[in-house]
Design a protein around this motif. Structure first.
Motif, short mmCIF file in Angstrom:
data_model
loop_
_atom_site.label_atom_id
_atom_site.label_comp_id
_atom_site.label_asym_id
_atom_site.label_seq_id
_atom_site.Cartn_x
_atom_site.Cartn_y
_atom_site.Cartn_z
N ASP A 139 -6.80 0.93 -1.13
CA ASP A 139 -7.21 -0.05 -0.14
C ASP A 139 -6.77 -1.45 -0.59
OD1 ASP A 139 -8.42 -1.11 2.11
OD2 ASP A 139 -10.42 -1.14 1.23
N LYS A 140 -6.01 -2.12 0.25
CA LYS A 140 -5.65 -3.51 -0.03
C LYS A 140 -6.83 -4.37 0.38
CE LYS A 140 -2.36 -7.16 1.06
NZ LYS A 140 -1.26 -7.57 1.94
N THR A 141 -7.41 -5.10 -0.56
CA THR A 141 -8.62 -5.87 -0.29
C THR A 141 -8.36 -7.36 -0.11
OG1 THR A 141 -9.11 -6.13 -2.63
CG2 THR A 141 -10.05 -4.20 -1.52
N GLY A 142 -7.13 -7.78 -0.40
CA GLY A 142 -6.81 -9.19 -0.23
C GLY A 142 -5.37 -9.45 -0.59
N GLN A 196 -13.36 3.09 -9.60
CA GLN A 196 -12.47 2.18 -8.89
C GLN A 196 -11.76 1.27 -9.88
OE1 GLN A 196 -13.05 0.69 -4.82
NE2 GLN A 196 -13.52 -1.26 -5.78
N ALA A 242 -7.42 -2.01 -4.43
CA ALA A 242 -8.47 -1.19 -5.04
C ALA A 242 -8.05 0.27 -4.96
CB ALA A 242 -9.79 -1.40 -4.32
N GLU A 295 -6.66 5.95 3.67
CA GLU A 295 -8.02 5.97 4.19
C GLU A 295 -8.61 7.36 3.95
OE1 GLU A 295 -8.18 5.40 8.44
OE2 GLU A 295 -6.30 6.43 8.70
N VAL A 305 -9.18 -2.04 -9.88
CA VAL A 305 -8.71 -3.12 -9.02
C VAL A 305 -7.51 -3.79 -9.69
CG1 VAL A 305 -9.32 -5.27 -7.85
CG2 VAL A 305 -11.03 -3.46 -8.10
N GLU A 345 0.83 -1.20 0.00
CA GLU A 345 0.00 0.00 0.00
C GLU A 345 0.87 1.26 0.00
OE1 GLU A 345 -0.21 -2.64 2.12
OE2 GLU A 345 -2.20 -2.70 3.03
#
Length: 117
Positions: free
Chosen positions: A37-40, A106, A53, A23, A108, A5
């Motif tokens: 945002d790291k989603t996984g 957005q 994302a 954030e 990804v 990130e």
């Protein structure tokens, strides 16, 4: 320790010259800005993969869409980082918050990098 990130935030700030955050800030900047945002993610044999994302926020839907295109162009350059071995766009789409009328797109990304450092 390498945090994907932080690397993406530094890269986009440097490349695009606009505010980039991990954030949502309490006081929103005027004009356009980006939220990461790291989603996984996962790790195997010290090779890490992350799903990140990137929200492009603008004053209008058109402004957010244009910023999203700039983000996608900037992300193509992330591969020049020594720690990054792959940066692939998974999808991008209109992500406008209809309740607040905040215009955003957005994108990804799936990013592969050397982990555990």
């Amino acid at each position: 320790m390498f945090l994907i990130e932080s690397d993406v935030i530094k890269h986009l700030r440097k490349t695009l010259g606009i505010p980039v955050y991990a954030e949502r800030p309490q006081t929103l900047p005027k004009g356009e800005f980006i939220i990461i945002d790291k989603t996984g993610g996962r790790e195997k044999n010290h090779i890490s993969e992350a799903v990140v994302a990137i929200q492009s926020i603008g004053a209008s839907k058109n402004a957010a869409a244009k910023l999203n295109e700039k983000v996608k162009a900037a992300m193509k350059l992330l591969i020049n980082s020594d720690e990054i071995s792959r940066c692939s766009l998974n999808s991008d789409y209109n992500f406008t918050d209809t309740s607040t009328k905040e215009y955003r797109y957005q994108a990804v990304y799936e990013i592969t990098y050397l982990g555990g450092i």
